[in-house]
Enzyme design. Structure first.
Site, PDB file in Angstrom:
ATOM      1  N   ASN A 190       0.827  -1.211   0.000  1.00 48.80           N
ATOM      2  CA  ASN A 190       0.000   0.000   0.000  1.00 48.80           C
ATOM      3  C   ASN A 190       0.863   1.264   0.000  1.00 48.80           C
ATOM      4  OD1 ASN A 190      -2.642  -1.021  -0.076  1.00 48.80           O
ATOM      5  ND2 ASN A 190      -2.629  -1.451   2.115  1.00 48.80           N
ATOM      6  N   HIS A 195      -3.134   2.370  -2.607  1.00 49.07           N
ATOM      7  CA  HIS A 195      -4.237   1.526  -2.160  1.00 49.07           C
ATOM      8  C   HIS A 195      -5.018   0.916  -3.314  1.00 49.07           C
ATOM      9  CE1 HIS A 195      -4.021   2.181   2.193  1.00 49.07           C
ATOM     10  NE2 HIS A 195      -3.575   3.395   1.900  1.00 49.07           N
ATOM     11  N   ASP A 199      -5.862  -2.822  -3.014  1.00 48.23           N
ATOM     12  CA  ASP A 199      -7.236  -3.343  -3.081  1.00 48.23           C
ATOM     13  C   ASP A 199      -7.360  -4.409  -4.169  1.00 48.23           C
ATOM     14  OD1 ASP A 199      -7.911  -1.643  -1.061  1.00 48.23           O
ATOM     15  OD2 ASP A 199      -9.051  -0.240  -2.313  1.00 48.23           O
ATOM     16  N   GLU A 225      -5.738  -7.112   5.712  1.00 51.96           N
ATOM     17  CA  GLU A 225      -5.187  -8.092   4.774  1.00 51.96           C
ATOM     18  C   GLU A 225      -5.284  -9.511   5.311  1.00 51.96           C
ATOM     19  OE1 GLU A 225      -1.641  -6.466   7.162  1.00 51.96           O
ATOM     20  OE2 GLU A 225      -3.568  -5.774   6.405  1.00 51.96           O
TER      21      GLU A 225
END
Length: 309
Positions: A190, A195, A199, A225
């Protein structure tokens, strides 16, 4: 100062109250099929129960051999079948105000008459609103139990599943194992790639997890996660094998970020449920096993077989 006129309050109206009481008696005692059908349907939001009521009420008017209802609600295929079919059938698409709420079919050995088809359609017209409400209730319930990013069940769904598995384990002696799976060094992904990439990797991880387990097993997003996998009828040794297989599948994930391919590994903690163990104790042991996997360098599977003191 402006005078505001008072609202005239009417006195008791015994005739209207008597009519209301009579209407209530008629509603509860009427032998009319449609009144009875709508009254019974109004008592439940369970789609399965509604369809059982509908099947019973239709059979009281139009004989048939099989009733089948099919619909896809969110990610779930809902099928209700009662009886065995025949060569003649009538099929209906249930639509209301632009929404689709499934298909319903009736079949039997003899052809349906026009009068019978009209009767079925009248009963379906009285049923469509309750069926719509039941379908919407299922969709809302599914949304509350689903992780919006990955599409797998969320922590709330996992908590319910662990409690249910604990009860079944105590009652029937069934074996259940739990795996907690954590993507290694995911914060760095990240931080370095953003992100959006993170994602996307979480979505891919959910896909690989579901590919790595059986249809009878369940994958949950536990948080961040971290994922949880509930294995039915699985002992400790087999659960460890599943943990290793999960890591192999996760290791295949590759996300292209221009000049760089981003990969990820996973650590797994395994705990088989012990007799009379609460869901929280079971989860705590799996979490401890995951901690040990991380402490041993990550990208490995560790089993915690006993409650620590």
């Amino acid at each position: 100062m402006k005078q505001i006129p008072s609202i005239n309050k009417s006195g008791p109206q015994p005739q209207k109250l008597a009519a209301l009481r009579q209407a209530h008696r008629d509603w509860n005692e009427s032998p009319d099929v449609l009144t009875r059908l709508t009254r019974r349907l109004s008592t439940t939001l369970s789609l399965e129960t509604q369809l059982a009521i509908l099947a019973e009420e239709i059979a009281s008017v139009v004989p048939y051999d099989c009733l089948t209802y099919r619909h896809t609600i969110g990610s779930r295929d809902f099928v209700y079948v009662t009886g065995k079919g025949g060569p003649h059938s009538c099929d209906y698409r249930l639509n209301l105000e632009g929404g689709f709420y499934g298909t319903l079919s009736l079949s039997r050995r003899q052809k349906f008459t026009e009068q019978e088809l009209e009767g079925i359609e009248l009963m379906l017209a009285a049923t469509i609103c309750p069926i719509r409400n039941a379908c919407q209730f299922i969709a809302i319930e599914q949304a509350s139990l689903t992780d919006c990013l990955t599409g797998v069940p969320n922590k709330r769904a996992m908590d319910e599943a662990l409690s249910r598995a604990s009860c079944l384990g105590d009652r029937h002696g069934e074996q259940y194992s739990l795996i907690l799976c954590d993507l290694d060094h995911f914060k760095q992904v990240n931080d370095q790639y953003g992100h959006v990439v993170g994602d996307h990797m979480l979505k891919l991880a959910a896909v690989e997890l579901e590919k790595a387990v059986r249809n009878s097993d369940s994958v949950y997003r536990f948080g961040g996660e971290e994922f949880a996998i509930l294995l039915a009828h699985t002992d400790e040794a087999n659960a460890r094998d599943v943990g290793d297989r999960i890591r192999e599948f996760i290791n295949t994930i590759v996300v292209n970020c221009g000049d760089t391919n981003v990969t990820v590994t996973a650590s797994c903690g395994v705990a088989m449920r012990l007799a009379d163990e609460t869901a929280d104790q079971w989860l705590a042991r799996a979490d401890e096993a995951l901690y040990r996997a991380k402490a041993h360098g990550r990208n490995c599977t560790r089993v915690f077989a006993a409650i620590s003191n």
